[in-house]
Design a protein around this motif. Structure first.
Motif, PDB file in Angstrom:
ATOM      1  N   TYR A   1       0.888  -0.996   0.004  1.00 45.83           N
ATOM      2  CA  TYR A   1      -0.018  -0.081  -0.069  1.00 45.83           C
ATOM      3  C   TYR A   1       0.638   0.992  -0.069  1.00 45.83           C
ATOM      4  CZ  TYR A   1      -3.556   3.319   1.271  1.00 45.83           C
ATOM      5  OH  TYR A   1      -4.284   4.392   1.500  1.00 45.83           O
ATOM      6  N   LEU A   2       0.966   1.974  -0.778  1.00 49.19           N
ATOM      7  CA  LEU A   2       1.678   3.237  -1.076  1.00 49.19           C
ATOM      8  C   LEU A   2       1.166   4.529  -0.351  1.00 49.19           C
ATOM      9  CD1 LEU A   2       2.887   2.918  -4.604  1.00 49.19           C
ATOM     10  CD2 LEU A   2       3.890   1.897  -2.674  1.00 49.19           C
ATOM     11  N   PHE A   3      -0.115   5.210  -0.929  1.00 47.76           N
ATOM     12  CA  PHE A   3      -0.595   6.207  -0.500  1.00 47.76           C
ATOM     13  C   PHE A   3      -1.987   6.517  -1.184  1.00 47.76           C
ATOM     14  CE2 PHE A   3       2.500   7.652  -3.414  1.00 47.76           C
ATOM     15  CZ  PHE A   3       1.618   8.383  -4.438  1.00 47.76           C
ATOM     16  N   ASP A   4      -2.958   7.140  -0.700  1.00 48.06           N
ATOM     17  CA  ASP A   4      -3.992   7.627  -1.253  1.00 48.06           C
ATOM     18  C   ASP A   4      -4.520   6.590  -2.099  1.00 48.06           C
ATOM     19  OD1 ASP A   4      -3.567  10.566  -0.250  1.00 48.06           O
ATOM     20  OD2 ASP A   4      -2.456  10.811  -2.333  1.00 48.06           O
TER      21      ASP A   4
END
Length: 71
Positions: free
Chosen positions: A40-43
């Motif tokens: 999961y990276l961001f946004d």
């Protein structure tokens, strides 16, 4: 052996990936069944690491997901 990786962008036609949306190796066209890793990276962006079992080529795809809203 040095690792080579390429980032490929994906746009899902449905909210979540299904069997027909799984990638094929860009080098040998072998079917890819499962990502080697995900993060999961961001946004609401998820990155998947794919490594071809046939030729060893590695690449990364990114998939945007809709946030779950709880009321």
């Amino acid at each position: 052996m040095p690792a080579l990786a390429e980032v490929l962008s994906t746009t899902a036609s449905r909210p979540d990936p299904r069997g027909c949306d799984l990638p094929t190796c860009p080098v040998c066209a072998d079917s890819m069944v499962a990502a080697e890793a995900s993060a999961y990276l961001f946004d609401n962006l998820i990155s998947y690491l794919w490594t071809c079992d046939n030729c060893g080529y590695g690449f990364v795809t990114k998939h945007a997901v809709k946030p779950i809203v709880c009321n």
